[in-house]
Design an enzyme around this catalytic site. Structure first.
Site, PDB file in Angstrom:
ATOM      1  N   HIS A 149      -3.660   5.904   3.487  1.00  0.00           N
ATOM      2  CA  HIS A 149      -4.420   4.709   3.141  1.00  0.00           C
ATOM      3  C   HIS A 149      -3.851   3.447   3.792  1.00  0.00           C
ATOM      4  CE1 HIS A 149      -5.940   1.505   0.386  1.00  0.00           C
ATOM      5  NE2 HIS A 149      -7.011   2.276   0.326  1.00  0.00           N
TER       6      HIS A 149
ATOM      7  N   SER B 246     -11.712  -1.000  -0.240  1.00  0.00           N
ATOM      8  CA  SER B 246     -10.410  -0.967   0.427  1.00  0.00           C
ATOM      9  C   SER B 246     -10.541  -1.383   1.879  1.00  0.00           C
ATOM     10  CB  SER B 246      -9.819   0.447   0.378  1.00  0.00           C
ATOM     11  OG  SER B 246      -8.973   0.634  -0.718  1.00  0.00           O
TER      12      SER B 246
ATOM     13  N   ASP C 128      12.376   1.931   5.280  1.00  0.00           N
ATOM     14  CA  ASP C 128      11.532   2.863   6.032  1.00  0.00           C
ATOM     15  C   ASP C 128      10.236   3.132   5.257  1.00  0.00           C
ATOM     16  OD1 ASP C 128      10.539   4.706   7.817  1.00  0.00           O
ATOM     17  OD2 ASP C 128      11.774   6.365   7.064  1.00  0.00           O
TER      18      ASP C 128
ATOM     19  N   ASP D 137       0.836  -1.197   0.000  1.00  0.00           N
ATOM     20  CA  ASP D 137       0.000   0.000   0.000  1.00  0.00           C
ATOM     21  C   ASP D 137       0.869   1.245   0.000  1.00  0.00           C
ATOM     22  OD1 ASP D 137      -2.366   1.785   0.818  1.00  0.00           O
ATOM     23  OD2 ASP D 137      -3.278  -0.192   0.983  1.00  0.00           O
TER      24      ASP D 137
ATOM     25  N   PRO E  96       0.673   4.869  17.830  1.00  0.00           N
ATOM     26  CA  PRO E  96       0.588   4.058  19.058  1.00  0.00           C
ATOM     27  C   PRO E  96      -0.230   2.782  18.889  1.00  0.00           C
ATOM     28  CG  PRO E  96       0.221   6.378  19.543  1.00  0.00           C
ATOM     29  CD  PRO E  96       0.247   6.257  18.051  1.00  0.00           C
TER      30      PRO E  96
ATOM     31  N   VAL F 274      -7.398 -15.165  -6.855  1.00  0.00           N
ATOM     32  CA  VAL F 274      -7.248 -14.512  -5.566  1.00  0.00           C
ATOM     33  C   VAL F 274      -8.612 -14.362  -4.896  1.00  0.00           C
ATOM     34  CG1 VAL F 274      -5.213 -13.277  -6.380  1.00  0.00           C
ATOM     35  CG2 VAL F 274      -7.456 -12.183  -6.557  1.00  0.00           C
TER      36      VAL F 274
ATOM     37  N   ASP G 231     -15.758 -13.032  -4.453  1.00  0.00           N
ATOM     38  CA  ASP G 231     -15.734 -14.197  -3.574  1.00  0.00           C
ATOM     39  C   ASP G 231     -16.547 -14.003  -2.304  1.00  0.00           C
ATOM     40  OD1 ASP G 231     -13.788 -16.236  -4.710  1.00  0.00           O
ATOM     41  OD2 ASP G 231     -12.598 -14.419  -4.826  1.00  0.00           O
TER      42      ASP G 231
END
Length: 446
Positions: free
Chosen positions: A141, A287, A134, A108, A116, A240, A263
């Site tokens: 998103h 999403s 990193d 993503d 946190p 998938v 699915d």
């Protein structure tokens, strides 16, 4: 496997051999090309379209298509409602004290690694765009997707952030495919991809195939355009798990794409989750539905690490509440994900169902010396329609082995996820609603 909607098959012809809607424009400014590196070996690179003509020895393979995140604004929610709505609490309690971890790779925009709510749930990730370790989220998103997974699973489900989508929510196939391979090679058990785009991509399909070959579950969003998934990718991919979005009232979201590839459905309207900066916000979209399915897939894997992609697929579809037309339908798929009736004994029966081969099963000649990577081509006497119900299994010693099926106009190609065992006996079983039962025994060679 997926069901088809229309008339049922009345007759079938079976042959066994080696397997060898209108698309929307995907305006990409880059191409994937094959060039030779310093060692004179072919490699694939992404090149801007203005530079292609300058590469005299390059072979242009395909456009480097762009995928976009499948998210839209939601109404503010005071608390999270999705995990309770799908009955996740029972499975969370079952898996909380189990040994080991399961890793969900979120491919993503990256993740806010300082959030946190997330920082204790992360494993090392990767930034495909900057080629470093990193994967900080410059959008929001990916952080939102990671928060849904963390909210729906115990602490022994970890999240691998893989940044392959930019701060504008756009990701090239070149970067996404690299992210998939990175996730597989670094221990991911589940891959969550909450984006969609137009045009089929061989390059991206190869990367997805790489994940499936390594027994990694791939879960993708169906998209938010209220259209059929057939011209979309990876939302149109049959191999998938494709997820649609539903609301609190178990209605399909008005934006959720539909089609033969769907699915399952999961909560995807007004979903509260983490965003960069240590805060939380509500968003809607397929999403946000996708990570609920990835989260449950992770817990199913945590409960039994030996479960295959096919096992997870079957369990996800079994634990649903049927909505829409009876059985599978192109809006909800098998139904809305719901674990409230989850039972270990039932789960074992799902994964090892009785074969129920009747006495009138038609047999085909047995085969000897079958290659260990054999694919079978099942050819029908007419084109398959979307209501035809066909179940194909390969059995060894009374237990189903994991397979991948690919459906074309009038045939289904059946391929083992892992190679068959050498010098072993197998049985291919074909069940056709209103069309009979068929079997074919085969024995592998070297």
């Amino acid at each position: 496997m997926k069901k088809f909607v229309g008339t049922s098959l009345v007759s079938v012809l079976l042959t066994l051999s080696f397997a060898s809607s209108v698309a929307l424009a995907n305006e990409s400014d880059r191409f994937l090309v094959e060039v030779l590196n310093k060692e004179n070996e072919p490699i694939i690179e992404s090149v801007h379209k203005d530079e292609v003509e300058e590469l005299t020895d390059a072979k242009v393979l395909q456009p480097d298509y762009i995928r976009k995140i499948a998210l839209q604004a939601g109404t503010w929610q005071a608390k999270s409602w999705g995990p309770a709505h799908i009955g996740a609490d029972k499975l969370i309690e079952r898996t909380r004290e189990l040994e080991g971890i399961v890793i969900v790779a979120v491919i993503d925009t990256g993740v806010d690694t300082n959030h946190p709510f997330l920082r204790d749930r992360l494993v090392a990730g990767y930034d495909v765009l900057d080629k470093d370790s990193d994967p900080m989220d410059e959008h929001f998103h990916g952080t939102h997707m990671a928060g849904i997974i963390a909210d729906t699973t115990p602490a022994n489900v970890k999240i691998m952030p893989v940044r392959a989508v930019d701060k504008e929510g756009r990701g090239y196939d070149n970067h996404i495919a690299e992210g998939i391979r990175y996730a597989v090679d670094h221990g991911a058990d589940i891959i969550n991809m909450s984006f969609v785009g137009e045009e089929y991509s061989t390059y991206l399909a190869d990367a997805i195939g790489y994940a499936l070959e390594h027994n990694v579950v791939v879960v993708v969003a169906s998209g938010n355009e209220s259209i059929d998934t057939s011209p979309l990718y990876p939302a149109g991919e049959q191999k998938v798990i494709v997820v649609g979005a539903s609301d609190r009232n178990d209605r399909i979201a008005d934006f959720s794409n539909t089609g033969a590839s769907i699915d399952i459905a999961a909560p995807g309207v007004d979903i509260l989750s983490s965003v960069p900066g240590g805060s939380f916000k509500s968003y809607s979209g397929t999403s946000t539905a996708t990570p609920f399915v990835s989260a449950v897939a992770a817990m199913l894997k945590l409960e039994d690490p030996t479960r295959t992609v096919l096992d997870i697929d079957r369990l996800l579809k079994k634990y649903t509440i049927d909505r829409g037309a009876a059985g599978w339908d192109p809006q909800f798929g098998e139904g809305i994900l719901n674990l409230s009736t989850y039972d270990e004994k039932v789960t074992r029966e799902i994964l090892s169902p009785p074969m129920n081969v009747s006495s009138d099963t038609k047999s085909f000649p047995s085969q000897e010396g079958v290659p260990l990577n054999k694919s079978w081509r099942v050819t029908f006497d007419r084109a398959l329609t979307q209501g035809d119900k066909v179940d194909i299994r390969i059995n060894r010693s009374g237990k189903d082995v994991p397979i991948v099926t690919e459906t074309k106009a009038n045939e289904i190609i059946v391929t083992p996820i892992r190679k068959f065992f050498p010098h072993s006996n197998y049985q291919l079983l074909l069940f056709v609603e209103n069309g009979g039962q068929y079997e074919m025994k085969f024995r592998t060679g070297e």
